[in-house]
Design a protein around this motif. Structure first.
Motif, PDB file in Angstrom:
ATOM      1  N   ALA A  64       0.838  -1.205   0.000  1.00  0.00           N
ATOM      2  CA  ALA A  64       0.000   0.000   0.000  1.00  0.00           C
ATOM      3  C   ALA A  64       0.872   1.255   0.000  1.00  0.00           C
ATOM      4  N   LEU A  65       1.965   1.226   0.734  1.00  0.00           N
ATOM      5  CA  LEU A  65       2.894   2.359   0.741  1.00  0.00           C
ATOM      6  C   LEU A  65       3.528   2.560  -0.640  1.00  0.00           C
ATOM      7  N   ILE A  66       3.907   1.474  -1.273  1.00  0.00           N
ATOM      8  CA  ILE A  66       4.494   1.555  -2.618  1.00  0.00           C
ATOM      9  C   ILE A  66       3.481   2.149  -3.589  1.00  0.00           C
ATOM     10  N   ASP A  67       2.229   1.711  -3.497  1.00  0.00           N
ATOM     11  CA  ASP A  67       1.179   2.267  -4.362  1.00  0.00           C
ATOM     12  C   ASP A  67       1.003   3.764  -4.118  1.00  0.00           C
ATOM     13  N   ARG A  68       1.081   4.174  -2.876  1.00  0.00           N
ATOM     14  CA  ARG A  68       0.926   5.594  -2.548  1.00  0.00           C
ATOM     15  C   ARG A  68       2.077   6.424  -3.118  1.00  0.00           C
ATOM     16  N   ILE A  69       3.298   5.911  -3.011  1.00  0.00           N
ATOM     17  CA  ILE A  69       4.445   6.622  -3.580  1.00  0.00           C
ATOM     18  C   ILE A  69       4.340   6.671  -5.102  1.00  0.00           C
ATOM     19  N   ASN A  70       3.923   5.572  -5.714  1.00  0.00           N
ATOM     20  CA  ASN A  70       3.726   5.561  -7.172  1.00  0.00           C
ATOM     21  C   ASN A  70       2.689   6.601  -7.586  1.00  0.00           C
ATOM     22  N   GLY A  71       1.637   6.743  -6.801  1.00  0.00           N
ATOM     23  CA  GLY A  71       0.625   7.751  -7.087  1.00  0.00           C
ATOM     24  C   GLY A  71       1.194   9.164  -7.030  1.00  0.00           C
ATOM     25  N   LYS A  72       2.042   9.405  -6.024  1.00  0.00           N
ATOM     26  CA  LYS A  72       2.690  10.727  -5.914  1.00  0.00           C
ATOM     27  C   LYS A  72       3.558  11.016  -7.132  1.00  0.00           C
ATOM     28  N   PHE A  73       4.358  10.024  -7.540  1.00  0.00           N
ATOM     29  CA  PHE A  73       5.230  10.224  -8.689  1.00  0.00           C
ATOM     30  C   PHE A  73       4.439  10.325  -9.998  1.00  0.00           C
ATOM     31  N   ASN A  74       3.356   9.588 -10.119  1.00  0.00           N
ATOM     32  CA  ASN A  74       2.506   9.708 -11.313  1.00  0.00           C
ATOM     33  C   ASN A  74       1.885  11.098 -11.400  1.00  0.00           C
ATOM     34  N   THR A  75       1.494  11.646 -10.259  1.00  0.00           N
ATOM     35  CA  THR A  75       0.958  13.008 -10.239  1.00  0.00           C
ATOM     36  C   THR A  75       2.018  14.006 -10.679  1.00  0.00           C
ATOM     37  N   LEU A  76       3.239  13.852 -10.173  1.00  0.00           N
ATOM     38  CA  LEU A  76       4.333  14.730 -10.597  1.00  0.00           C
ATOM     39  C   LEU A  76       4.620  14.581 -12.088  1.00  0.00           C
ATOM     40  N   ASN A  77       4.572  13.363 -12.584  1.00  0.00           N
ATOM     41  CA  ASN A  77       4.801  13.108 -14.002  1.00  0.00           C
ATOM     42  C   ASN A  77       3.727  13.787 -14.851  1.00  0.00           C
ATOM     43  N   THR A  78       2.490  13.733 -14.411  1.00  0.00           N
ATOM     44  CA  THR A  78       1.403  14.399 -15.134  1.00  0.00           C
ATOM     45  C   THR A  78       1.603  15.906 -15.156  1.00  0.00           C
ATOM     46  N   VAL A  79       2.024  16.466 -14.042  1.00  0.00           N
ATOM     47  CA  VAL A  79       2.263  17.896 -13.965  1.00  0.00           C
ATOM     48  C   VAL A  79       3.415  18.293 -14.901  1.00  0.00           C
ATOM     49  N   ILE A  80       4.469  17.501 -14.895  1.00  0.00           N
ATOM     50  CA  ILE A  80       5.624  17.800 -15.757  1.00  0.00           C
ATOM     51  C   ILE A  80       5.239  17.751 -17.236  1.00  0.00           C
ATOM     52  N   LYS A  81       4.395  16.815 -17.583  1.00  0.00           N
ATOM     53  CA  LYS A  81       3.965  16.685 -18.988  1.00  0.00           C
ATOM     54  C   LYS A  81       2.870  17.675 -19.352  1.00  0.00           C
TER      55      LYS A  81
END
Length: 130
Positions: free
Chosen positions: A110-127
């Protein structure tokens, strides 16, 4: 400029705790047949209560200042010294350890999924939202 909020670093610390707990459980399972081996555990609550009981002191320039000190401590691994589960002195309950391992694995994932969600959000913002 602060690129990441504190959530990612907090999640990193919690992942370290979950990883240490997983290693401790695996060590207990590996020693299930070792005579006189005492089961170990990692307890955040126990560590927190020990830290809260410590005396705090600091350099004060005014009598109205509060005492404090900041110390880095590692999560504690505790041993159940007075517990004997088997006749050979071994303190490992394999059923308990397996259930704790399953619970900790779910927590870690669950922690890994939460971190992946944070990084996916950052990736969306960057793109640019694409």
């Amino acid at each position: 400029m602060k690129l990441f909020d504190g959530a990612i670093s907090n999640l990193e610390y919690v992942l370290q705790y979950a990883s240490l707990k997983n290693k401790t459980i695996a060590h207990n399972i590996a020693n299930v047949d070792t005579p006189n081996y005492k089961a170990k555990d990692v307890s955040f609550k126990k560590l927190l209560s020990e830290e809260n009981q410590k005396q705090i002191s600091a350099y004060k320039t005014d009598d109205r200042h509060f005492d404090f000190v900041i110390k880095q401590t590692a999560p504690g691994v505790y041993s159940y010294e007075n517990f004997q589960y088997r006749h050979n002195g071994n303190g490992v309950d394999i059923d308990k350890e397996m259930s704790e391992l399953a619970k900790n694995t779910i927590y870690y994932n669950a922690l890994i999924d939460r971190i992946n969600g944070k990084f996916n959000t950052l990736n969306t913002v960057i793109k640019g939202g694409k």
